[in-house]
Scaffold this motif. Structure first.
Motif, short mmCIF file in Angstrom:
data_model
loop_
_atom_site.label_atom_id
_atom_site.label_comp_id
_atom_site.label_asym_id
_atom_site.label_seq_id
_atom_site.Cartn_x
_atom_site.Cartn_y
_atom_site.Cartn_z
N ARG A 1 0.78 -1.24 0.00
CA ARG A 1 0.00 0.00 0.00
C ARG A 1 0.81 1.29 0.00
NH1 ARG A 1 -5.05 -0.52 4.07
NH2 ARG A 1 -4.71 -2.62 4.78
N ILE B 1 -0.41 3.95 -2.40
CA ILE B 1 -1.63 4.69 -2.03
C ILE B 1 -1.24 5.99 -1.31
CG2 ILE B 1 -3.75 4.63 -0.67
CD1 ILE B 1 -3.90 1.66 -1.09
N ASN C 1 -8.99 8.56 -4.08
CA ASN C 1 -9.84 7.46 -4.54
C ASN C 1 -9.37 6.83 -5.85
OD1 ASN C 1 -11.89 7.85 -2.43
ND2 ASN C 1 -12.41 9.71 -3.55
N ILE D 1 -6.06 4.92 -6.25
CA ILE D 1 -5.47 3.61 -5.99
C ILE D 1 -6.23 2.99 -4.82
CG2 ILE D 1 -3.34 2.30 -5.63
CD1 ILE D 1 -1.72 4.63 -6.53
N CYS D 2 -6.87 1.88 -5.05
CA CYS D 2 -7.70 1.25 -4.01
C CYS D 2 -7.14 -0.13 -3.67
CB CYS D 2 -9.15 1.14 -4.46
SG CYS D 2 -9.88 2.77 -4.59
N PHE D 3 -7.34 -0.50 -2.42
CA PHE D 3 -6.83 -1.77 -1.92
C PHE D 3 -7.95 -2.81 -1.98
CE2 PHE D 3 -5.87 -4.58 1.81
CZ PHE D 3 -4.69 -5.13 1.32
#
Ligand SMILES: Cc1ncc(C[n+]2csc(CCOP(=O)(O)OP(=O)(O)O)c2C)c(N)n1
Ligand code: SF4
Ligand code: SF4
Ligand code: SF4
Ligand SMILES: [Mg+2]
Lengths: 277, 64
Positions: free
Chosen positions: B14, B17, B24, B26-28
């Motif tokens: 992460r 991120i 909004n 790069i999302c995990f």
């Protein structure tokens, strides 16, 4: 006030934009989230028109994710690149006349204490280096000298970026910019030292390349301002557009020149320890 | 230019991120433990590419 800062009136569920529905259903209000949760919830900035690779934009994104109580926070900004993002922020925010942000914030904080004596309302000044250290220096200093319960966050890109690159008091000596072609003739204003000498109970400096530390500093600065007195956080946010470097280098440059400093008064130290942040 | 994640190389750390100036984007994905990039919000600054310790983010030329 908790999650109901963003709600949908009955009957309007289907026609509200998807982005707004996401904010209602998956936003961070009242959930105690932070930097470590980024990427797993709907953020409070929808989108913004700032340049690609903008350090200032990333700093606002990280700060928004670190607020201890976004639903009870009011951000006071002023003219500069920050003010182009603010209207897209799902946190109460006010745009003040250039340089007037601390005066406005002080009045607002006092009014909120009277209006909501039993509630916390965090008032956070967030502005550029020109806004805070040049045109707004006098109001900034006076809120510190008067021990107002405010957090001041400087987004230090070392220039007047929004107006095409004039030097600011926070530019380094010798800095050459579009509209400062002969190089700056005096050193960076020592704002952290001034903040400390003027009565801030918590003073910290960090760069945007240090997200987790930045997040912890935002939380500490706001908590100390709530309970004790003024606090100051200076974030170094390199600007690729005015300093003419590649957008992919913003964080590398931030890291290279990052100065981490934390001054915590003894009273603030006790509070931070108790809150375990 | 399209910025995307090579799923097989991503460890889900992460860090990218925390490097992206765009919200909004790069999302995990907690199930797959990898991240995903939304091309609509990406401004192709390449800060995520510089940050990824696994060289798991690539840019590809795409015709518009
Ligand atoms: C009273 C007033 N004077 C001057 C301006 C022009 N102006 C707009 S933004 C700006 C510089 C902002 O610099 P800074 O506070 O560092 O913010 P940045 O854009 O760098 O983030 C100036 C001089 C203005 N809008 N209002
Ligand atoms: S001019 Fe600099 S500070 Fe302003 S939006 Fe562009 S990169 Fe960010
Ligand atoms: S290239 Fe820049 S905008 Fe696009 S996902 Fe990576 S960091 Fe975000
Ligand atoms: S930095 Fe690289 S490895 Fe880590 S989550 Fe992002 S893409 Fe995956
Ligand atoms: Mg500036």
């Amino acid at each position: 006030m908790k999650k109901n800062i963003a709600t949908i009136s009955p009957g309007f569920e289907d026609i509200m934009p998807e982005e707004y529905q996401d904010l209602v259903n998956d936003g961070p209000y009242g959930r105690g989230l932070g930097i470590k949760n980024l990427g797993t919830f709907k953020e409070l900035i929808e989108e913004h028109p700032l340049c690609a690779g903008c350090g200032l934009a990333l700093a606002i994104r990280l700060t928004a994710a670190s607020l201890p109580a976004p639903e009870d926070t009011i951000i006071v900004g002023t003219t500069g690149c920050n003010s182009i993002l603010m209207p897209q922020l799902a946190i109460h925010n006010i745009h003040s006349l250039f340089g007037n942000q601390s005066s406005l914030a002080a009045g607002l904080k006092r009014a909120l204490k009277l209006r909501y004596p039993d509630k916390n309302k965090d008032v956070v000044v967030m502005a550029g280096d020109g806004g805070i250290a040049d045109i707004g220096l006098s109001p900034t200093l006076h809120t510190w000298l008067r021990r107002e319960n405010l957090t001041t966050i400087m987004l230090d890109n070392e220039s007047y970026s929004n107006t095409g690159g004039q030097e600011s008091g926070m530019s380094c000596e010798g800095a050459v910019l579009n509209m400062a072609p002969t190089g700056k003739k005096f050193p960076k204003i020592p704002m952290p030292e001034i903040a400390k000498d003027s009565g801030c109970a918590y003073v910290a400096t960090v760069s945007v390349a240090n997200a987790r530390r930045l997040g912890r500093m935002v939380k500490r600065a706001i908590l100390v301002a709530r309970e004790i007195g003024p606090t100051y956080l200076q974030i170094f946010v390199p600007c690729p557009t005015n300093y003419k470097f590649s957008t992919s280098e913003t964080l590398k440059r931030a890291k290279e020149r990052e100065k981490i400093m934390e001054y915590i008064s003894s009273e603030a130290e006790k509070l931070i320890k108790e809150a375990n942040i | 230019m399209l910025i995307s994640v090579k799923n097989e190389k991503c460890t889900g750390c992460r860090l990218c991120i925390l490097a992206c100036p765009e919200p909004n984007v790069i999302c995990f994905n907690p199930k797959k433990k990898i991240v995903n990039i939304d091309p609509d919000g990406c401004k192709v600054c390449r800060l995520c590419i510089e940050t990824c310790p696994e060289e798991a983010i690539e840019s590809t030329d795409v015709a518009i």
